[in-house]
Design a protein around this motif. Structure first.
Motif, PDB file in Angstrom:
ATOM      1  N   UNK A 186     -39.681  55.193  87.655  1.00 46.52           N
ATOM      2  CA  UNK A 186     -40.662  54.603  88.569  1.00 46.52           C
ATOM      3  C   UNK A 186     -39.980  53.498  89.370  1.00 46.52           C
ATOM      4  N   UNK A 187     -40.341  53.380  90.642  1.00 47.89           N
ATOM      5  CA  UNK A 187     -39.754  52.330  91.457  1.00 47.89           C
ATOM      6  C   UNK A 187     -40.319  52.336  92.865  1.00 47.89           C
ATOM      7  N   UNK A 188     -39.575  51.696  93.778  1.00 43.80           N
ATOM      8  CA  UNK A 188     -39.980  51.616  95.184  1.00 43.80           C
ATOM      9  C   UNK A 188     -38.778  51.819  96.077  1.00 43.80           C
ATOM     10  N   UNK A 189     -38.933  52.688  97.085  1.00 44.87           N
ATOM     11  CA  UNK A 189     -37.883  52.864  98.095  1.00 44.87           C
ATOM     12  C   UNK A 189     -37.972  51.667  99.032  1.00 44.87           C
TER      13      UNK A 189
ATOM     14  N   UNK B  50     -42.505  57.700  91.550  1.00 45.48           N
ATOM     15  CA  UNK B  50     -42.699  57.827  90.104  1.00 45.48           C
ATOM     16  C   UNK B  50     -41.634  58.762  89.527  1.00 45.48           C
ATOM     17  N   UNK B  51     -41.321  58.556  88.258  1.00 44.83           N
ATOM     18  CA  UNK B  51     -40.394  59.440  87.569  1.00 44.83           C
ATOM     19  C   UNK B  51     -40.899  60.874  87.697  1.00 44.83           C
ATOM     20  N   UNK B  52     -40.013  61.795  88.117  1.00 41.44           N
ATOM     21  CA  UNK B  52     -40.382  63.200  88.286  1.00 41.44           C
ATOM     22  C   UNK B  52     -40.759  63.571  89.708  1.00 41.44           C
ATOM     23  N   UNK B  53     -40.971  62.563  90.587  1.00 41.60           N
ATOM     24  CA  UNK B  53     -41.255  62.863  91.996  1.00 41.60           C
ATOM     25  C   UNK B  53     -40.056  63.564  92.634  1.00 41.60           C
ATOM     26  N   UNK B  54     -40.340  64.401  93.629  1.00 39.20           N
ATOM     27  CA  UNK B  54     -39.285  65.155  94.327  1.00 39.20           C
ATOM     28  C   UNK B  54     -39.120  64.629  95.752  1.00 39.20           C
TER      29      UNK B  54
END
Length: 183
Positions: free
Chosen positions: A80-83, A149-153
């Motif tokens: 999880x994070x932010x671009x 989010x973790x798992x996002x493409x």
């Protein structure tokens, strides 16, 4: 965060696609730092290079009117994070640069062109700073941007249109920085 005695390496690349030799070439880089003494809540970033072609360079066929080059497979976000930063790279006659998250558009742009179709520059996205105070009067939180989010493409697609009677060289890249939610 970069400790004071850290050695940094800056890398530049040159490509000559003409028949003309260049006797010399150079580039200049400037790196700025924010001192820790400013009391800002600085976070480490995860650098990511999305490159549509593993060998970096590919070619657009002559007279192609709508040539789309996507990633060979989407990049799966590992946390999880932010671009907070997106820097794009494409060559002459690129007409569109599209970044998607789980199939939804998050950033669409195009290179800046000269009248002859030459690529003058590729746009960047830089997240605005929040600058909101942290609880108990602590340092400002500088993390803004596009949540992931973790798992996002993540997928990148660059579209070209080649008006020439010969193939042209092309690239489709995005350099992305993601600030993880947890360090």
């Amino acid at each position: 965060f970069v400790p004071g005695d850290t050695r940094l390496r800056i890398v530049g690349g040159f490509a000559n696609f003409s028949q003309k030799d260049y006797p010399s070439a150079s580039f200049t880089a400037s790196v700025g730092f924010i001192p820790k003494s400013r009391g800002l809540n600085l976070k480490s970033v995860y650098p990511l290079l999305l490159n549509a072609e593993c060998t970096t360079l590919f070619f657009i066929p002559p007279r192609a009117t709508h040539f789309v080059k996507p990633l060979q497979k989407p990049f799966i976000v590992p946390f999880d994070g932010r671009i907070i930063n997106i820097g794009t790279h494409a060559h002459h006659y690129a007409t569109e640069i599209l970044l998607t998250l789980n199939g939804n558009e998050i950033w669409r742009t195009s290179p800046i062109h000269l009248p002859d179709g030459s690529n003058l520059g590729n746009p960047i996205y830089l997240a605005p700073l929040k600058g909101l105070p942290v609880k108990n009067g602590g340092a400002p939180n500088l993390v803004a941007g596009i949540p992931v989010k973790k798992g996002d493409a993540l997928n990148l697609m660059v579209t070209y249109s080649n008006p020439l009677d010969e193939p042209i060289d092309a690239m489709a890249q995005a350099y992305i920085q993601i600030v993880p939610e947890q360090e």
